[in-house]
Design a protein around this motif. Structure first.
Motif, PDB file in Angstrom:
ATOM      1  N   MET A   1      53.838  34.755  78.164  1.00 34.12           N
ATOM      2  CA  MET A   1      52.184  34.384  77.254  1.00 34.12           C
ATOM      3  C   MET A   1      51.379  35.466  77.713  1.00 34.12           C
ATOM      4  N   SER A   2      50.621  35.571  76.540  1.00 35.07           N
ATOM      5  CA  SER A   2      49.436  37.007  76.626  1.00 35.07           C
ATOM      6  C   SER A   2      48.719  36.382  77.396  1.00 35.07           C
ATOM      7  N   ASP A   3      47.871  37.272  78.376  1.00 28.97           N
ATOM      8  CA  ASP A   3      47.135  36.949  79.093  1.00 28.97           C
ATOM      9  C   ASP A   3      45.770  36.045  78.660  1.00 28.97           C
ATOM     10  N   PHE A   4      45.875  36.474  77.145  1.00 29.14           N
ATOM     11  CA  PHE A   4      44.688  35.510  76.807  1.00 29.14           C
ATOM     12  C   PHE A   4      44.879  33.993  76.771  1.00 29.14           C
ATOM     13  N   MET A   5      45.977  33.867  76.783  1.00 28.57           N
ATOM     14  CA  MET A   5      46.114  32.214  77.109  1.00 28.57           C
ATOM     15  C   MET A   5      46.240  31.716  78.143  1.00 28.57           C
ATOM     16  N   LEU A   6      46.518  32.606  79.129  1.00 28.48           N
ATOM     17  CA  LEU A   6      46.189  32.442  80.457  1.00 28.48           C
ATOM     18  C   LEU A   6      44.775  32.295  80.819  1.00 28.48           C
ATOM     19  N   TRP A   7      43.980  32.349  80.232  1.00 33.05           N
ATOM     20  CA  TRP A   7      42.257  32.881  80.531  1.00 33.05           C
ATOM     21  C   TRP A   7      42.010  31.512  79.977  1.00 33.05           C
ATOM     22  N   LEU A   8      42.719  31.045  78.158  1.00 29.37           N
ATOM     23  CA  LEU A   8      42.320  29.963  77.492  1.00 29.37           C
ATOM     24  C   LEU A   8      42.398  28.836  78.203  1.00 29.37           C
ATOM     25  N   HIS A   9      43.746  29.015  78.802  1.00 27.07           N
ATOM     26  CA  HIS A   9      44.079  27.588  79.854  1.00 27.07           C
ATOM     27  C   HIS A   9      43.545  27.343  81.232  1.00 27.07           C
ATOM     28  N   ALA A  10      42.038  28.434  82.003  1.00 27.93           N
ATOM     29  CA  ALA A  10      42.164  27.983  82.958  1.00 27.93           C
ATOM     30  C   ALA A  10      40.802  27.940  82.916  1.00 27.93           C
ATOM     31  N   ASN A  11      40.111  28.772  81.242  1.00 27.13           N
ATOM     32  CA  ASN A  11      38.469  28.529  81.518  1.00 27.13           C
ATOM     33  C   ASN A  11      38.003  27.530  79.865  1.00 27.13           C
ATOM     34  N   TYR A  12      39.266  26.754  79.705  1.00 29.70           N
ATOM     35  CA  TYR A  12      39.040  25.449  78.086  1.00 29.70           C
ATOM     36  C   TYR A  12      40.067  24.394  78.300  1.00 29.70           C
TER      37      TYR A  12
END
Length: 72
Positions: A1-12
């Motif tokens: 899973m991309s870093d962006f998707m992990l960031w999106l999960h954590a922050n949104y």
């Protein structure tokens, strides 16, 4: 899973999931499960919930894109 998707999960995604009422059937079942798990089991549950939430978000994007194309 991309870093962006992990960031999106954590922050949104995860903060949005936290706004749902705690009285829902799913929230109650997850709380009961969390009370029975040890540290390693909690990590596994958190990763499974993270994966499921990201996949549901991506499905919503794909479905919306498909609906937009069908209106043409």
């Amino acid at each position: 899973m991309s870093d962006f998707m992990l960031w999106l999960h954590a922050n949104y995604i995860k903060p949005q999931l936290g706004t749902f009422t705690k009285e829902s059937d799913y929230a109650l079942r997850i709380e009961l499960l969390q009370g029975q798990l040890d540290g390693g089991g909690m990590e596994d549950l958190d990763k499974a919930l993270e994966f499921t939430a990201i996949q549901a978000f991506l499905l919503g994007l794909r479905t919306g894109e498909g609906l937009a194309l069908s209106r043409r």
